[in-house]
Design a protein around this motif. Structure first.
Motif, mmCIF file in Angstrom:
data_model
loop_
_atom_site.group_PDB
_atom_site.id
_atom_site.type_symbol
_atom_site.label_atom_id
_atom_site.label_comp_id
_atom_site.label_asym_id
_atom_site.label_seq_id
_atom_site.Cartn_x
_atom_site.Cartn_y
_atom_site.Cartn_z
ATOM 1 N N VAL A 85 3.151 -1.577 4.079
ATOM 2 C CA VAL A 85 2.677 -0.207 3.867
ATOM 3 C C VAL A 85 3.900 0.676 3.694
ATOM 4 C CG1 VAL A 85 1.121 1.581 4.725
ATOM 5 C CG2 VAL A 85 0.836 -0.778 5.516
ATOM 6 N N VAL A 86 3.960 1.388 2.572
ATOM 7 C CA VAL A 86 5.145 2.201 2.300
ATOM 8 C C VAL A 86 4.774 3.677 2.215
ATOM 9 C CG1 VAL A 86 6.369 0.346 1.100
ATOM 10 C CG2 VAL A 86 4.913 1.899 -0.216
ATOM 11 N N ASP A 87 5.748 4.527 2.492
ATOM 12 C CA ASP A 87 5.488 5.964 2.453
ATOM 13 C C ASP A 87 6.805 6.684 2.202
ATOM 14 O OD1 ASP A 87 2.831 7.639 3.819
ATOM 15 O OD2 ASP A 87 4.658 8.768 3.364
ATOM 16 N N ILE A 88 6.707 7.849 1.548
ATOM 17 C CA ILE A 88 7.925 8.641 1.350
ATOM 18 C C ILE A 88 8.315 9.382 2.626
ATOM 19 C CG2 ILE A 88 8.059 9.039 -1.153
ATOM 20 C CD1 ILE A 88 6.191 11.421 -0.777
ATOM 21 N N SER A 89 7.384 9.484 3.565
ATOM 22 C CA SER A 89 7.682 10.221 4.811
ATOM 23 C C SER A 89 8.374 9.297 5.814
ATOM 24 C CB SER A 89 6.375 10.769 5.399
ATOM 25 O OG SER A 89 6.556 11.069 6.756
ATOM 26 N N THR A 90 9.636 9.613 6.106
ATOM 27 C CA THR A 90 10.387 8.796 7.066
ATOM 28 C C THR A 90 9.799 8.906 8.478
ATOM 29 O OG1 THR A 90 12.307 9.112 5.696
ATOM 30 C CG2 THR A 90 12.732 8.262 7.898
ATOM 31 N N CYS A 96 0.850 -1.187 0.000
ATOM 32 C CA CYS A 96 0.000 0.000 0.000
ATOM 33 C C CYS A 96 0.887 1.237 0.000
ATOM 34 C CB CYS A 96 -0.925 -0.005 1.217
ATOM 35 S SG CYS A 96 -1.884 1.508 1.348
ATOM 36 N N ILE A 97 0.719 2.079 -0.994
ATOM 37 C CA ILE A 97 1.486 3.335 -1.055
ATOM 38 C C ILE A 97 0.692 4.402 -0.308
ATOM 39 C CG2 ILE A 97 2.575 5.030 -2.575
ATOM 40 C CD1 ILE A 97 2.526 2.951 -4.809
ATOM 41 N N GLY A 98 1.268 4.917 0.781
ATOM 42 C CA GLY A 98 0.575 5.929 1.600
ATOM 43 C C GLY A 98 0.202 5.343 2.950
ATOM 44 N N ALA A 99 0.952 5.751 3.997
ATOM 45 C CA ALA A 99 0.728 5.217 5.351
ATOM 46 C C ALA A 99 -0.020 6.247 6.188
ATOM 47 C CB ALA A 99 2.064 4.851 5.990
ATOM 48 N N GLY A 100 -1.138 6.740 5.676
ATOM 49 C CA GLY A 100 -1.885 7.786 6.377
ATOM 50 C C GLY A 100 -3.079 7.243 7.133
ATOM 51 N N TYR A 101 -4.081 8.098 7.309
ATOM 52 C CA TYR A 101 -5.292 7.754 8.060
ATOM 53 C C TYR A 101 -6.052 6.602 7.412
ATOM 54 C CZ TYR A 101 -4.806 11.811 11.070
ATOM 55 O OH TYR A 101 -4.349 12.714 12.003
ATOM 56 N N SER A 119 -19.346 6.880 -6.913
ATOM 57 C CA SER A 119 -20.109 6.552 -5.691
ATOM 58 C C SER A 119 -19.436 7.116 -4.450
ATOM 59 C CB SER A 119 -20.250 5.035 -5.521
ATOM 60 O OG SER A 119 -20.982 4.518 -6.590
ATOM 61 N N LYS A 120 -18.116 7.140 -4.448
ATOM 62 C CA LYS A 120 -17.409 7.670 -3.269
ATOM 63 C C LYS A 120 -17.700 9.164 -3.110
ATOM 64 C CE LYS A 120 -14.863 8.299 0.150
ATOM 65 N NZ LYS A 120 -15.188 7.822 1.475
ATOM 66 N N LEU A 121 -17.588 9.902 -4.206
ATOM 67 C CA LEU A 121 -17.870 11.344 -4.124
ATOM 68 C C LEU A 121 -19.336 11.563 -3.767
ATOM 69 C CD1 LEU A 121 -15.931 12.672 -7.266
ATOM 70 C CD2 LEU A 121 -15.197 12.661 -4.882
HETATM 71 P P1 NAD Z 1 -2.853 11.176 4.594
HETATM 72 O O1 NAD Z 1 -2.346 12.515 4.192
HETATM 73 O O2 NAD Z 1 -3.065 10.860 6.028
HETATM 74 O O3 NAD Z 1 -1.866 10.043 4.011
HETATM 75 C C1 NAD Z 1 -1.349 10.041 2.726
HETATM 76 C C2 NAD Z 1 0.087 9.540 2.777
HETATM 77 O O4 NAD Z 1 0.555 9.342 1.442
HETATM 78 C C3 NAD Z 1 1.059 10.512 3.438
HETATM 79 O O5 NAD Z 1 1.679 9.889 4.537
HETATM 80 C C4 NAD Z 1 2.078 10.836 2.322
HETATM 81 O O6 NAD Z 1 3.410 11.004 2.794
HETATM 82 C C5 NAD Z 1 1.963 9.624 1.440
HETATM 83 N N1 NAD Z 1 2.404 9.828 0.060
HETATM 84 C C6 NAD Z 1 2.068 10.837 -0.796
HETATM 85 N N2 NAD Z 1 2.658 10.647 -1.993
HETATM 86 C C7 NAD Z 1 3.374 9.497 -1.906
HETATM 87 C C8 NAD Z 1 4.179 8.764 -2.820
HETATM 88 N N3 NAD Z 1 4.341 9.187 -4.083
HETATM 89 N N4 NAD Z 1 4.773 7.638 -2.393
HETATM 90 C C9 NAD Z 1 4.596 7.205 -1.114
HETATM 91 N N5 NAD Z 1 3.835 7.842 -0.211
HETATM 92 C C10 NAD Z 1 3.222 8.972 -0.603
HETATM 93 O O7 NAD Z 1 -4.199 10.967 3.765
HETATM 94 P P2 NAD Z 1 -5.458 10.053 4.178
HETATM 95 O O8 NAD Z 1 -6.342 10.784 5.107
HETATM 96 O O9 NAD Z 1 -4.982 8.692 4.522
HETATM 97 O O10 NAD Z 1 -6.224 9.996 2.787
HETATM 98 C C11 NAD Z 1 -5.710 9.258 1.696
HETATM 99 C C12 NAD Z 1 -6.786 9.194 0.625
HETATM 100 O O11 NAD Z 1 -7.925 8.490 1.136
HETATM 101 C C13 NAD Z 1 -7.308 10.554 0.167
HETATM 102 O O12 NAD Z 1 -7.604 10.484 -1.202
HETATM 103 C C14 NAD Z 1 -8.592 10.722 0.964
HETATM 104 O O13 NAD Z 1 -9.519 11.540 0.297
HETATM 105 C C15 NAD Z 1 -9.101 9.298 1.026
HETATM 106 N N6 NAD Z 1 -9.967 9.004 2.193
HETATM 107 C C16 NAD Z 1 -9.660 9.506 3.432
HETATM 108 C C17 NAD Z 1 -10.464 9.166 4.534
HETATM 109 C C18 NAD Z 1 -10.166 9.701 5.903
HETATM 110 O O14 NAD Z 1 -10.982 9.503 6.801
HETATM 111 N N7 NAD Z 1 -9.039 10.349 6.141
HETATM 112 C C19 NAD Z 1 -11.543 8.306 4.355
HETATM 113 C C20 NAD Z 1 -11.807 7.801 3.092
HETATM 114 C C21 NAD Z 1 -11.003 8.149 2.021
#
Ligand code: NAD
Ligand code: UDX
Length: 480
Positions: free
Chosen positions: A31-36, A6-11, A215-217
């Protein structure tokens, strides 16, 4: 063993992948991310996000079949299924500024997938993206891929923050969109098998790509629209003596309306609702549908109105000025059970009060001081005037202090504003709070967590969103 990256270790990426790893022990999830700092935190005892239940899931799986890494390219190259869960914020400049989704992060992830892949992959859109994004991603992948087969799926995430783990364990539905070709259908089945480890089959909905993306939007627009509708009613309730909680209860009993998501508030916040509606508005405009665009835009306009209505009410009730007055702010997160402050209504309310020269003492159980200070001083983007005004001017912090609890926030205060519905605010000792405040003592409840009549008995002047006004508030009308 199926390998997921999974690219992106966010919420979204963090909790979603943790639950997939928990429910599918035979699948390796990285789970991978560019943010160390983010990855370091995921690998530590202090996870980068606060989410009830998340820590237990991560502890159980991390090092077994769940891994967090900064080595993005290696793990993408190794994976069979690549989820892309990067951020997709609103564009702040250039074409579509103030509305369109900024797909910079998405595009760079797609280009990287094309560059490093040596074997066929299913690429899953987990981020919320504009409808038809899959087509653009397909073009990037197929034009750069040296003949490797990529299948693109849309699998939007519906979890809400604060209840993410519960939502992931027991989702209302899982939505998977794919191409209606033999290869596309096969990819849909492969992803369906992952979710089928714990989600009943009848809850897994399969559609074409564009229906899944839209549907998501649509879901977020409908949810936000309910809040703006009930908030619009709250203004009318205050003007007429009706009680918005009674109105919500009465209309929610109609099974066609339903009772959820009808709580009037100081306004909705969070990283999704405003961003996704603006994105929807932009897509409507690009498709020559200005009437539809204007319909959805109104949902955000009412939300902005609700926040400024609240600030006006505070200022008007306190003799039309809060200059030099101490105001305790209870709650800064955009909802309870999260430390997330993205688009929290507290930012707009606090800034509105600071512009009127109030002195704020802010308490939130989860949001760190540095985050509150960053939010209050950041250059805030004005979505309605992205080109003309571009930014709302920032405020200074010498009128702000961040404190450790609700009692400290309200000590010697002229007024208290409740901006997040944290459970602990429901059981505060309001007699003690009253005794330590300046008189007349005001409470402005932006979340309807306190009983206004009980507080009035103590001696407070109370404003609760959408509830009948007391004589004081009637005598000091706020200009909307
Ligand atoms: P976030 O900002 O918490 O996490 C995103 C992560 O992606 C960041 O850690 C960032 O460093 C990383 N990232 C960005 N570019 C990258 C790359 N090229 N390679 C590796 N890592 C990269 O965002 P989030 O809240 O997790 O939301 C992510 C997506 O999910 C958004 O499109 C959002 O609309 C959608 N979403 C969010 C929620 C929510 O409750 N937060 C719910 C449903 C959908
Ligand atoms: C939302 C959607 O609910 C979720 O399905 C999607 O995946 C992401 O966006 P989230 O923003 O995390 O989730 O929280 P949500 O519970 O929807 O609350 C959003 C905002 O609306 C919060 O500020 C909340 O306080 C407010 N709200 C919610 C109300 O003001 N009244 C309500 O009745 C419900």
């Amino acid at each position: 063993m199926v390998k997921i990256c999974c690219i992106g270790a966010g919420y979204v990426g963090g909790p979603t992948m943790a639950v997939i790893a928990l429910k599918c022990p035979s699948i390796e999830v990285v789970v991978v991310d560019i943010s160390t700092p983010r990855i370091t935190a995921w690998n530590s005892d202090h996870l980068p996000i606060y989410e009830p239940g998340l820590e237990d899931v991560v502890k159980e799986c991390r090092g077994r079949n769940l891994f967090f890494s900064n080595d993005v390219e290696k793990h993408v190259a190794d994976a069979d299924i690549v989820f892309v869960s990067v951020n997709t914020p609103t564009k702040t400049q250039g074409l579509g500024a103030g509305k369109a989704a900024d797909l910079t992060y998405w595009e760079s992830a797609a280009r990287m997938i094309a560059d490093v892949s040596k074997s066929a992959k299913i690429v899953v859109e987990k981020s919320t993206v504009p409808v038809k994004t899959a087509e653009a991603i397909e073009k990037i992948l197929t034009h750069n891929s040296k003949g490797i087969d990529f299948q693109i799926l849309s699998n939007p995430e519906f979890l809400a923050e604060g209840t993410a783990i519960k939502d992931l364990y027991n989702p209302d539905r899982v939505l998977i969109g794919g191409r209606e070709t033999p290869e596309g259908l096969k990819a849909v089945q492969a992803l369906k098998q992952v979710y089928a480890h714990w989600v009943p089959e009848e809850k897994i909905i399969c559609t074409n790509l564009w229906s899944a993306e839209l549907s998501k939007l649509a879901a977020n627009a409908f949810l936000a629209q309910r809040i703006s509708s009930v908030n619009a009613m709250s203004a009318l309730c205050e003007a007429t003596g009706a009680d918005v909680s009674q109105v919500s209860h009465a209309i929610g009993k109609d099974t066609r309306i339903g009772s959820k998501f009808l709580n009037a508030s100081v306004g909705f916040g969070g990283s999704c609702f405003q961003k996704d509606i603006l994105n929807l508005v932009y897509i409507c405009e690009c498709n020559g549908l200005p009437e539809v665009a204007n319909y959805w835009k109104q949902v955000i306009q009412i939300n902005d109105y609700q926040k400024s209505r609240f600030v006006n009410r505070v200022v008007a009730s306190m003799f039309n000025t809060v200059a030099g007055k101490k105001i305790g702010i209870l709650g800064f997160a955009f909802k309870k059970d999260t430390g997330d402050t993205r688009e929290t209504p507290a930012i707009d309310v606090c800034r509105g009060l600071l512009v009127d020269k109030a002195e704020l003492r802010i308490y939130d159980p989860q949001v760190p001081q540095a985050q509150i200070e960053k939010d209050l001083t950041m250059v805030k983007f004005d979505w309605e005037n992205p080109v003309l005004v571009n930014h709302v001017s920032p405020v200074t912090l010498n009128q702000v202090s961040i404190v450790e609890n609700a009692y400290e926030a309200s000590k010697d205060a002229h007024g208290v504003c409740i901006l997040t519905e944290w459970d602990e605010f429901k059981t505060l000792d309001f007699q003690k709070i009253y005794d330590n405040m300046q008189k007349p003592a005001f409470i402005f409840d932006g979340r309807n967590v306190v009983d206004p009549n009980k507080l009035r008995d103590i001696g407070f002047i109370v404003y609760s969103i959408g509830k009948p006004l007391d004589q004081w508030l009637k005598d000091m009308p706020a200009v909307a």
